[in-house]
Design an enzyme around this catalytic site. Structure first.
Site, short mmCIF file in Angstrom:
data_model
loop_
_atom_site.label_atom_id
_atom_site.label_comp_id
_atom_site.label_asym_id
_atom_site.label_seq_id
_atom_site.Cartn_x
_atom_site.Cartn_y
_atom_site.Cartn_z
N GLY A 19 0.81 -1.22 0.00
CA GLY A 19 0.00 0.00 0.00
C GLY A 19 0.84 1.27 0.00
O GLY A 19 1.96 1.29 -0.51
N VAL A 95 0.95 -3.66 6.77
CA VAL A 95 -0.47 -3.87 6.46
C VAL A 95 -1.32 -2.79 7.14
O VAL A 95 -0.86 -2.05 8.01
CB VAL A 95 -0.93 -5.27 6.91
N GLU A 167 6.98 4.97 9.86
CA GLU A 167 7.23 5.80 8.68
C GLU A 167 6.65 7.19 8.90
O GLU A 167 5.54 7.33 9.42
CB GLU A 167 6.59 5.15 7.44
N ALA A 170 4.68 12.07 4.17
CA ALA A 170 3.54 12.92 3.83
C ALA A 170 3.16 12.59 2.39
O ALA A 170 4.02 12.64 1.50
CB ALA A 170 3.91 14.39 3.96
N GLU A 171 1.91 12.22 2.18
CA GLU A 171 1.50 11.90 0.81
C GLU A 171 1.62 13.15 -0.06
O GLU A 171 1.32 14.26 0.36
CB GLU A 171 0.07 11.35 0.81
N LYS A 226 5.59 7.96 16.92
CA LYS A 226 4.84 8.04 15.68
C LYS A 226 3.45 8.62 15.93
O LYS A 226 2.99 9.55 15.23
CB LYS A 226 4.73 6.64 15.06
N CYS A 282 -3.75 8.76 8.32
CA CYS A 282 -3.08 8.68 9.62
C CYS A 282 -3.60 9.62 10.70
O CYS A 282 -3.76 9.21 11.84
CB CYS A 282 -1.58 8.93 9.44
N LYS A 285 -6.92 8.63 12.52
CA LYS A 285 -6.74 7.31 13.10
C LYS A 285 -5.78 7.34 14.28
O LYS A 285 -6.03 6.74 15.34
CB LYS A 285 -6.22 6.35 12.02
#
Length: 502
Positions: A19, A95, A167, A170-171, A226, A282, A285
């Site tokens: 992903g 995952v 990780e 940043a998208e 994180k 993220c 969530k």
């Protein structure tokens, strides 16, 4: 195994999960470490086929070039999970860890069923020495859960060590973030064997990351770092969005306020952009996960503090939708609204927790007809997101009746009452707004949910647009550039049944 663990060298990496984290991370590792063989595996056949094709399953600037530079050389995408695990020295678990939708902790706790399934599969098919590294965003003490599964199913030939290596991507800038990271965080046991495993993973990153940027901690600190990083970033967005509401009420400009406070080095200028709220896989969530963790550890005041970050984000989305409805004479039933941008931010096709979904929900609840355009999000994804039970409630048919996905932004604006910018795609700055104005019904409204068109306000007002923007009062346009109406206002033949608000 004797003391073989003392001199660990990673030559083969397996990543479970192809992903947004696993795919880009392992592609960059393969490119930067040509002597390491990297295999990314997934149970999703169509996703693996896409990674092996010309059209990758996710859009990230620069990612295609990275993949093509080493695919089928030392980077492989496969469904043969067991073989990849068996051959690997290092296994990344990347995952999904979604928020639970039922049972204890519903709506807040992370669902670890995929992590657990990976742990059980690893221990079942493995032999010899392996480093198993959690890469997904996981709740604190997840590594301990993995280790307990390993310990309870151990066999003489097996020697597994668990690390945490979260990780911080940043998208939209993931490739740059991977190649030039602020820091690489690796957490593990403080035992001799644990430290040896940490050093082995450090050696992989040291191929391209300066040693001073690689931080090693204990496992729990790594996991909590994180969650905390994302919670602090989300908090800044909610903080500036709360001030945007105050600015609209007082006449201040949130952009000017953000600039003034951002020049204070103790505060800094990053993540002070007022908008329709944060999205992505993220932030929400992880903050919810933090809330649940605090509640479980009997820290209700801390839980309440972080819950407010989520509440403010929801308030900002709802407030923006209410502003649209109020400006359109307090009703949007049967009115056509052009919604530009559906991904949660520019330069990605990811729609997870996108504010566009929730703004669409509020408008659909009022019976608006939405014409949606996004340059990277597929029609199927938009329809899927808007058809979810928490969005469509008890009437999924409503989406097919009220939503049209277009492939052209100008088509979306044809005969629209309003244009709503929900994603800050650069292309929206370059649109021909004179052409758009002529296509729209009058008065023509622009609702700028991303402060994208600030520099164009004088021109847009001269054209005749009424502009509403986050965190700012805008003086209404006085003299329309083209006052001639564009066609009659035709009411819908069968107005949709108005749904009660959620």
């Amino acid at each position: 195994m004797g003391n073989g663990w003392m001199m660990v060298q990673i030559k083969r990496i397996c990543c479970i999960g192809a992903g947004y984290v696993g795919g880009p991370t392992c592609s960059v590792i393969a490119q930067m470490c040509p002597e390491i063989t990297v295999t990314v595996v997934d149970v999703n056949e169509s996703r693996i086929k896409a990674w092996n094709s010309e059209t990758l399953p996710i859009y990230e600037p620069g990612l295609k070039e990275v993949v093509e530079s080493c695919r089928n050389t030392n980077l492989f995408f496969s469904m043969d999970i067991d073989s990849a695990i068996r051959d690997a020295d290092l296994v990344f678990i990347s995952v999904n860890t979604p928020t639970k939708t039922y049972g204890m902790g519903k709506g807040r706790a992370a669902d670890l069923k995929f992590i657990e399934a990976c742990a059980r599969r690893i221990v079942e098919v493995s032999d010899g020495y392996k480093i198993v590294t959690e890469k997904s965003t996981v709740p604190v003490r997840a590594a301990e859960s993995i280790r307990r599964i390993f310990d309870a199913n151990t066999k003489p030939s097996l020697n597994l060590h668990v690390l945490s290596n979260p990780e911080f991507l940043a998208e939209g800038t993931a490739v740059k973030d991977l190649k030039e990271p602020d820091r690489v965080l690796i957490g593990g046991d403080e035992t001799t064997e644990g430290q040896a495993a940490i050093r082995a993973l450090c050696a992989v990153y040291e191929h391209w990351v300066p040693k001073e940027r690689i931080i090693t901690t204990n496992t729990w600190s790594s996991e909590l770092s994180k969650l905390t990083a994302n919670a602090f970033l989300a908090q800044r967005i909610s903080s500036i969005n709360s001030i945007s509401a105050l600015c609209e009420a007082t006449g201040a400009d949130v952009e000017e306020v953000a600039k003034a406070i951002g020049m204070d080095q103790r505060i800094g200028s990053k993540f002070l952009k007022a908008s329709v709220g944060f999205g992505g896989s993220c932030f929400q969530k992880d903050v919810l996960n933090l809330v649940y963790l605090c509640e479980a550890l009997n820290l209700p005041e801390v839980a309440s503090y972080w819950q407010q970050v989520i509440d403010m984000n929801e308030y900002q989305r709802r407030r923006f939708a209410c502003r649209i409805i109020d400006c359109l004479f307090n009703t949007v039933t049967g009115k056509k609204i052009a919604l530009l941008g559906f991904s949660f931010k520019k330069d990605t096709g990811d729609t997870r927790e996108s504010s566009s979904i929730y703004i669409s929900k509020y408008l659909l609840d009022e019976g608006a007809k939405l014409f949606i355009y996004d340059p990277k999000v597929l029609k199927e994804q938009i329809v899927y997101d808007l058809s979810q039970p928490n969005i469509s409630e008890d009437n999924p048919q409503r989406v097919s009746e009220l939503v049209t996905v277009t492939t052209d932004p100008y088509d979306a604006c044809q005969s629209a009452h309003a244009l709503v910018i929900c994603t800050e795609w650069d292309m929206f700055k370059e649109l021909d707004y004179e052409k758009i104005y002529k296509k729209m019904l009058k008065p023509a409204f622009i609702f700028d949910g991303r402060r994208l068109l600030d520099h164009l306000h004088p021109l847009l007002q001269e054209i005749g647009f009424q502009i509403e923007t986050i965190g700012k009062k805008v003086t209404p346009a006085r003299i329309p550039y083209n006052p001639a109406p564009v066609g009659p206002r035709v009411p819908p033949t069968e107005p949709p049944t108005k749904k009660s608000k959620a």
